[in-house]
Write a protein that holds these residues in place. Structure first.
Motif, PDB file in Angstrom:
ATOM      1  N   MET A   1     -14.905  21.092  84.510  1.00  0.00           N
ATOM      2  CA  MET A   1     -14.860  19.631  84.485  1.00  0.00           C
ATOM      3  C   MET A   1     -13.421  19.135  84.402  1.00  0.00           C
ATOM      4  SD  MET A   1     -16.678  16.895  84.725  1.00  0.00           S
ATOM      5  CE  MET A   1     -18.382  17.232  84.233  1.00  0.00           C
ATOM      6  N   ARG A   2     -12.592  19.765  83.588  1.00  0.00           N
ATOM      7  CA  ARG A   2     -11.174  19.370  83.515  1.00  0.00           C
ATOM      8  C   ARG A   2     -10.514  19.516  84.886  1.00  0.00           C
ATOM      9  NH1 ARG A   2     -11.114  22.406  78.462  1.00  0.00           N
ATOM     10  NH2 ARG A   2     -10.895  20.988  76.673  1.00  0.00           N
TER      11      ARG A   2
ATOM     12  N   PHE B   1     -15.974  13.668  78.356  1.00  0.00           N
ATOM     13  CA  PHE B   1     -14.685  13.657  79.041  1.00  0.00           C
ATOM     14  C   PHE B   1     -14.373  12.201  79.386  1.00  0.00           C
ATOM     15  CE2 PHE B   1     -16.697  17.680  79.604  1.00  0.00           C
ATOM     16  CZ  PHE B   1     -15.684  18.629  79.566  1.00  0.00           C
ATOM     17  N   SER B   2     -13.363  11.633  78.743  1.00  0.00           N
ATOM     18  CA  SER B   2     -13.093  10.213  78.927  1.00  0.00           C
ATOM     19  C   SER B   2     -11.700   9.990  79.490  1.00  0.00           C
ATOM     20  CB  SER B   2     -13.237   9.471  77.601  1.00  0.00           C
ATOM     21  OG  SER B   2     -12.341   9.993  76.629  1.00  0.00           O
TER      22      SER B   2
ATOM     23  N   ILE C   1     -17.562  10.785  81.277  1.00  0.00           N
ATOM     24  CA  ILE C   1     -18.643  11.665  81.712  1.00  0.00           C
ATOM     25  C   ILE C   1     -19.085  12.480  80.506  1.00  0.00           C
ATOM     26  CG2 ILE C   1     -19.251  13.687  83.112  1.00  0.00           C
ATOM     27  CD1 ILE C   1     -17.300  12.624  85.240  1.00  0.00           C
ATOM     28  N   GLU C   2     -20.362  12.441  80.225  1.00  0.00           N
ATOM     29  CA  GLU C   2     -20.918  13.246  79.136  1.00  0.00           C
ATOM     30  C   GLU C   2     -21.618  14.457  79.751  1.00  0.00           C
ATOM     31  OE1 GLU C   2     -23.334  12.681  74.919  1.00  0.00           O
ATOM     32  OE2 GLU C   2     -23.430  11.112  76.452  1.00  0.00           O
ATOM     33  N   LEU C   3     -21.206  15.646  79.340  1.00  0.00           N
ATOM     34  CA  LEU C   3     -21.717  16.902  79.894  1.00  0.00           C
ATOM     35  C   LEU C   3     -22.518  17.633  78.830  1.00  0.00           C
ATOM     36  CD1 LEU C   3     -21.743  19.075  82.181  1.00  0.00           C
ATOM     37  CD2 LEU C   3     -19.620  19.959  81.181  1.00  0.00           C
ATOM     38  N   PHE C   4     -23.758  17.959  79.144  1.00  0.00           N
ATOM     39  CA  PHE C   4     -24.643  18.616  78.195  1.00  0.00           C
ATOM     40  C   PHE C   4     -24.686  20.125  78.453  1.00  0.00           C
ATOM     41  CE2 PHE C   4     -25.734  14.235  78.209  1.00  0.00           C
ATOM     42  CZ  PHE C   4     -26.132  13.945  76.912  1.00  0.00           C
ATOM     43  N   ALA C   5     -25.233  20.839  77.486  1.00  0.00           N
ATOM     44  CA  ALA C   5     -25.240  22.302  77.559  1.00  0.00           C
ATOM     45  C   ALA C   5     -25.985  22.814  78.778  1.00  0.00           C
ATOM     46  CB  ALA C   5     -25.849  22.881  76.278  1.00  0.00           C
TER      47      ALA C   5
ATOM     48  N   ILE D   1     -15.969  13.039  90.810  1.00  0.00           N
ATOM     49  CA  ILE D   1     -15.737  14.118  89.847  1.00  0.00           C
ATOM     50  C   ILE D   1     -17.019  14.917  89.630  1.00  0.00           C
ATOM     51  CG2 ILE D   1     -15.176  14.613  87.423  1.00  0.00           C
ATOM     52  CD1 ILE D   1     -13.267  12.252  87.488  1.00  0.00           C
ATOM     53  N   LEU D   2     -18.158  14.223  89.592  1.00  0.00           N
ATOM     54  CA  LEU D   2     -19.433  14.923  89.449  1.00  0.00           C
ATOM     55  C   LEU D   2     -19.668  15.856  90.632  1.00  0.00           C
ATOM     56  CD1 LEU D   2     -21.737  12.006  88.218  1.00  0.00           C
ATOM     57  CD2 LEU D   2     -20.438  13.642  86.841  1.00  0.00           C
ATOM     58  N   ASP D   3     -19.372  15.378  91.839  1.00  0.00           N
ATOM     59  CA  ASP D   3     -19.533  16.229  93.023  1.00  0.00           C
ATOM     60  C   ASP D   3     -18.626  17.458  92.945  1.00  0.00           C
ATOM     61  OD1 ASP D   3     -21.509  14.888  94.553  1.00  0.00           O
ATOM     62  OD2 ASP D   3     -20.048  13.396  95.161  1.00  0.00           O
ATOM     63  N   ARG D   4     -17.392  17.256  92.516  1.00  0.00           N
ATOM     64  CA  ARG D   4     -16.462  18.382  92.405  1.00  0.00           C
ATOM     65  C   ARG D   4     -16.936  19.374  91.345  1.00  0.00           C
ATOM     66  NH1 ARG D   4     -11.776  17.843  95.163  1.00  0.00           N
ATOM     67  NH2 ARG D   4     -11.244  15.779  95.983  1.00  0.00           N
TER      68      ARG D   4
END
Length: 427
Positions: free
Chosen positions: A212-213, A234-235, A249-253, A317-320
């Motif tokens: 994500m980074r 990730f803000s 973007i909030e990323l869950f497990a 960013i989600l697509d990447r």
């Protein structure tokens, strides 16, 4: 999910990582609840494939391996055809199974004879059973498939109901914004097929965070990472207050994701100019104490180009991330929401929009219930799905421009507004 293939450390191997040499591991396994072998891809086998896949989807998922003898598990390679086996099997299921189950197909080539190999089909546990194959609901019964009856059917319908409730519960914002009335565009990406028990290791979570980074860096954006009790946030920081993100973007497990993007509202001076230009004061409201008149100077007006540029840039960013993790969008259920945007006027200096305003009035979000219906991407109709395209087109849908409108004026306006976002303000 169970995998019959293990790596050197005994960890389950994903379908994409299986080699021809790994097929030897199947010699020690018996057919059963999650594993079935077929010697060849004959017309008889092809006829049974939809039933087998549906039964796995109605149960706990499983693996179908074609090119392995079911009696002694010896290798019986099948020929490589001109057609793609994944397309052939996919078409079989689309014609004979409803709804279409989620599965992956891979032809594992024999390195010593590239014109032959083994077909490996991984079927995922279905999220919305029952899956009906040619009018029959089959489930796994030991090493075979059989019709589901009685309590089994009730449990299948119960599983689908629980899954829909789980998705509905997911579609709520949890990212902090200091102002409770911050106007937001939210995009919800719920990953299907995962369960709470599928708890990733710390190394896996770190790998997700690194990907994500990297996606943020590729888009030229800085980000801060906040650890929540069950997610990473990730803000993109604002300049005046580092505690408050302007996009996140909030990323869950399980790699479900939420995107929250604040709309860009026009300044007082810009708003007053537009109000004077188009005489919004003519808009009247209920003249009661409960609903006092709202004057045009109190209107909130949103920049179409700047807000959409921010929305699509963050959705990219989600697509990447999905590409970086080699995931498939077909694993996701998707919904969008406009929050605190009811009544906010959409504004653009695009000439076609100005003409639209003069004849039909400005666009705005006309409901306080702004959560869209959930779209399930594993139904075979979203092969070209991209978060960026989805976010952009549905942003205007929520503001009053229906997708696929028969009115050519509407379609032309959507295209013009999408073009106007290029080169607009960045997040």
């Amino acid at each position: 999910m169970f995998s019959p293939f293990k790596d050197d450390r005994g960890a389950p191997k994903a379908l994409a990582d299986i080699t021809y040499a790994d097929l030897e591991q199947l010699r020690d396994l018996e057919e059963g609840y999650v594993l079935e072998f077929k010697r060849s891809y004959s017309p008889t086998v092809a006829k049974k494939i939809p039933k087998i896949i549906a039964s796995f989807a109605n149960s706990s998922g499983g693996w179908l391996v074609i090119g392995i003898a079911d009696d002694d598990r010896s290798l019986c390679p099948v020929p490589r055809l001109g057609a793609d086996y994944s397309q052939m099997i996919g078409e079989l299921c689309r014609r004979h199974v409803s709804p279409t189950p989620r599965f992956d197909v891979r032809f594992v080539t024999d390195p010593a004879a590239p014109d032959q190999g083994v077909i490996v089909v991984q079927v995922f546990e279905g999220d919305f059973p029952p899956y009906v194959a040619d009018g029959v609901v089959d489930v796994r019964e030991g090493s075979t498939s059989g019709p589901a009856v009685g309590s089994a059917l009730v449990e299948l319908y119960g599983k689908a109901t629980r899954r829909r409730a789980e998705i509905a519960a997911f579609c709520h914002r949890s990212v902090f914004y200091a102002a409770s009335d911050t106007p937001l565009f939210n995009l919800y990406m719920f990953r299907m097929g995962k369960r709470v028990s599928d708890t990733p290791t710390r190394d896996t979570i770190n790998e997700h965070a690194q990907t994500m980074r990297a996606a943020f860096r590729r888009m030229g954006l800085a980000c801060r990472v906040h650890h929540a009790h069950d997610s990473l946030i990730f803000s993109v920081p604002t300049r005046d207050d580092p505690r408050i993100p302007h996009s996140a973007i909030e990323l869950f497990a399980d790699e479900s994701m939420k995107l929250s993007v604040p709309a860009i509202l026009l300044t007082n001076a810009e708003r007053e100019r537009i109000v004077a230009r188009f005489a919004f004061d003519d808009v009247k409201a209920d003249d009661t104490e409960r609903n006092p008149p709202q004057r045009a100077t109190e209107l909130r007006i949103m920049s179409s180009a700047d807000t959409l540029a921010r929305v699509t840039r963050m959705a990219s960013i989600l697509d990447r991330y999905v590409r970086g993790r080699t995931l498939a969008w077909q694993q996701y259920a998707v919904a969008y929401e406009l929050e605190n945007l009811a009544g906010v006027v959409l504004w653009s200096e695009e000439p076609s929009y100005l003409d639209y305003v003069r004849t039909r009035g400005p666009l705005f979000c006309a409901t306080t219930d702004c959560l869209s219906r959930v779209r399930y991407l594993d139904d075979g109709a979203h092969d070209s799905f991209r978060a960026r395209q989805f976010a952009g087109s549905h942003f205007f849908e929520a503001c009053g421009l229906p997708l696929g409108s028969p009115d050519p004026t509407d379609s032309a306006l959507v295209e013009a507004l999408l073009r106007s976002a290029h080169g607009a303000a960045k997040p």
